[in-house]
Scaffold this motif. Sequence first.
Motif, mmCIF file in Angstrom:
data_model
loop_
_atom_site.group_PDB
_atom_site.id
_atom_site.type_symbol
_atom_site.label_atom_id
_atom_site.label_comp_id
_atom_site.label_asym_id
_atom_site.label_seq_id
_atom_site.Cartn_x
_atom_site.Cartn_y
_atom_site.Cartn_z
ATOM 1 N N LYS A 1 -54.858 29.032 196.146
ATOM 2 C CA LYS A 1 -53.402 29.146 196.111
ATOM 3 C C LYS A 1 -52.785 27.758 195.923
ATOM 4 O O LYS A 1 -53.482 26.779 195.716
ATOM 5 C CB LYS A 1 -52.890 29.785 197.407
ATOM 6 N N SER A 2 -51.471 27.689 196.009
ATOM 7 C CA SER A 2 -50.771 26.415 195.864
ATOM 8 C C SER A 2 -51.196 25.450 196.965
ATOM 9 O O SER A 2 -51.418 25.847 198.109
ATOM 10 C CB SER A 2 -49.258 26.639 195.924
ATOM 11 N N LYS A 3 -51.270 24.167 196.614
ATOM 12 C CA LYS A 3 -51.720 23.138 197.544
ATOM 13 C C LYS A 3 -50.550 22.282 198.019
ATOM 14 O O LYS A 3 -49.439 22.343 197.480
ATOM 15 C CB LYS A 3 -52.766 22.246 196.867
ATOM 16 N N ASP A 4 -50.849 21.449 199.008
ATOM 17 C CA ASP A 4 -49.827 20.557 199.556
ATOM 18 C C ASP A 4 -49.851 19.186 198.899
ATOM 19 O O ASP A 4 -49.234 18.252 199.401
ATOM 20 C CB ASP A 4 -50.022 20.400 201.068
ATOM 21 N N PHE B 1 -47.934 26.825 203.380
ATOM 22 C CA PHE B 1 -49.365 26.990 203.631
ATOM 23 C C PHE B 1 -50.038 27.840 202.560
ATOM 24 O O PHE B 1 -50.676 28.848 202.839
ATOM 25 C CB PHE B 1 -49.588 27.557 205.034
ATOM 26 N N GLY B 2 -49.857 27.396 201.317
ATOM 27 C CA GLY B 2 -50.461 28.074 200.181
ATOM 28 C C GLY B 2 -49.485 28.895 199.372
ATOM 29 O O GLY B 2 -49.873 29.526 198.384
ATOM 30 N N ASP B 3 -48.219 28.871 199.746
ATOM 31 C CA ASP B 3 -47.259 29.795 199.148
ATOM 32 C C ASP B 3 -45.922 29.101 198.916
ATOM 33 O O ASP B 3 -45.448 28.348 199.768
ATOM 34 C CB ASP B 3 -47.076 30.978 200.105
ATOM 35 N N GLN C 1 -45.705 20.002 204.657
ATOM 36 C CA GLN C 1 -44.970 20.985 203.871
ATOM 37 C C GLN C 1 -43.954 20.368 202.918
ATOM 38 O O GLN C 1 -43.469 21.045 202.013
ATOM 39 C CB GLN C 1 -44.284 21.985 204.804
ATOM 40 N N ALA D 1 -55.504 29.011 202.242
ATOM 41 C CA ALA D 1 -54.802 28.577 201.033
ATOM 42 C C ALA D 1 -55.743 28.358 199.859
ATOM 43 O O ALA D 1 -55.319 27.870 198.815
ATOM 44 C CB ALA D 1 -54.028 27.289 201.324
ATOM 45 N N TRP E 1 -43.549 24.007 200.869
ATOM 46 C CA TRP E 1 -44.880 24.614 200.825
ATOM 47 C C TRP E 1 -45.118 25.385 202.114
ATOM 48 O O TRP E 1 -45.064 24.811 203.203
ATOM 49 C CB TRP E 1 -45.927 23.508 200.658
#
Length: 624
Positions: free
Chosen positions: A204-207, A585-587, A180, A201, A583
């Motif tokens: 969506k946004s990645k890590d 988990f996608g958000d 994260q 995810a 992060w």
Amino acid sequence: MISIGQKLGVLLAFSASSTLGQQVYISADGPSHRPNCESCNYTTTPTYHFTQFSFTQTETYRTATSRPVPSTTASYAPHFSDLSTLVPDISTTTWGNWDPNATAQATDSANPYGNAAWTAMWHAANVSNFTEVPLYTTTVSPTALPTSELILPPADYFGPTDCYTFPEDFIFGVAGSASQIEGAVAMEGKSPSLMEILPGAQGKSKDYVTNENYYLYKQDIERLASMGVKYYSFSIAWTRILPFALPGTPVNQQGLDHYSDLIDFILEKGMIPTVTMFHFDTPLQFFGGNNSQAADDALIGYVNGGYQNETFTDAFVNYGKILLTNYADRVPIWFTFNEPLLYCDNGKSVNNVIKAHAQLYHFYHEDVQGTGKLGIKFNDNFGVPKDPKNQSDLDATNHFNDFQLATFCNPIFLGIDYPEAFKITIPDYVPLTPEDLAYVGNTSDFLGIDPYTATVVSQPPEGVEACAKNSSSPNFPYCVTQETQNVFGWNIGYRSQSYVYITPTYLRTYLSYLYNTFKKPVLVSEFGFPVFAESESAAVEDQLFDSPRSQYYLSFMSEILKSIHEDGVNVMGALAWSFADNWEFGDYTQQFGLQYVNRTSQERRFKKSFFDLVDFVATRMGSS
């Protein structure tokens, strides 16, 4: 005059696996009572007079107090040089960085653990949109913070008025997890994990970049130390230490060195590290070459974490032994697993987690001879009955709490069998023999819990037992109705951007339930609050003045103090989540952080809640 319901938390004592903290509603007439005013001296009839008006206002300002430079360093186990014989002969190597657009190819295809094999893992992971460009590719040297960043913000008008103090050994700190905050997911030998292909995810946004803490960790620690934070809790990425995951495969020297440097810098700044071995980021090897299995619906948790793989237990124990032999001399607090229920697929998953944890507990205390503490941490939005007078709601609440907690806690803390709530719901559970229970029982020095909020529980429409036999039920596997309103239709607290509501009085009841049921000190290993719509505020200054988060933290800490002093509960510490927006988990809209993070520049800024929380603790604990 209006009639109000005053809530009193009481405990109902049932069997060890069904003790329940219950909320009882007692009707009372008239306005709220003000016991703090009973000794006030004032006249009921005011007098009025003129004075010379002036805009002059005396206002005291204070700055945060940083951690003192340590004069000595404690040791909690022998050095690695004295422990290396406890792990099989291991080889170390380095792999470098993965670039999906690279044209050159590795030439060591004959080496099963060479660069070609390592690169092949990344290609097989098929990570999507790997295009985010980090700002940093090497560790950044820290810079001291200017005093202007450490001035406390204006206080909220209402605040805690207690006179309690924390025990001298109370653990207070902040937390984060590797996937994260670190970023650099394909740098310096790290192999892909479940987090890079997380099913929920997708799109969506990645890590991939997140907070770039992997290279900014020294500046992050500098900031925490400047605020006076004593404990920093972080997780280690399994795939940074063992890119090929399994016993007998090479250890990544760069990964070992990175976390060793992180621990040393924490200590250098007068802070103390606590380490979580595993925080959801499963190596992809445990999906048997078929990563699409990660998207399969899990019978128990939200995600199939691969824990059921037949090689998982031995591999995790091997990984844990590498961590303990390398770092136990400098780390006093260890968590084996983070919230294992959420990523358990089936009964085999639970069995593997319990037995892997127990093996590492025995290894730490019997072989390493560690003098610190090793435990495990759980999720659980504590269930409270919707109608405390309704026996079916009480039964449903006991079932809910048993399924979430006693499934692991019965064997690990009490050395007794799984609760019936688990056994009637998960048909493929692995029975525990008397020998199993003797080995896994009493294998945690504390009970780590992440009590973010409470949830209101009642019977599901079809009944608990019918639901437990029907895995297609929308209420499966908890097999209760969960909601966020009490019996009078009120929300149980102020709502956040996510599932969290401010529920401090339920927390106190919960802590008593945990301590009196599972008979171990309780460590609040995560708790935090993502302020509603905080990320939508155009002005950063508005995000920084996060009074609802302050209310959450101060009310929870106040109830922890009451739990300690009034209820006799051994709450050994509290770790706030998270030390910075990260992060989720996608958000990135669920901002739990005590610091704001600029996603373009990676600049961090302290929020008001950080100052309020640190000041609350320092006021009640001194300068330990």
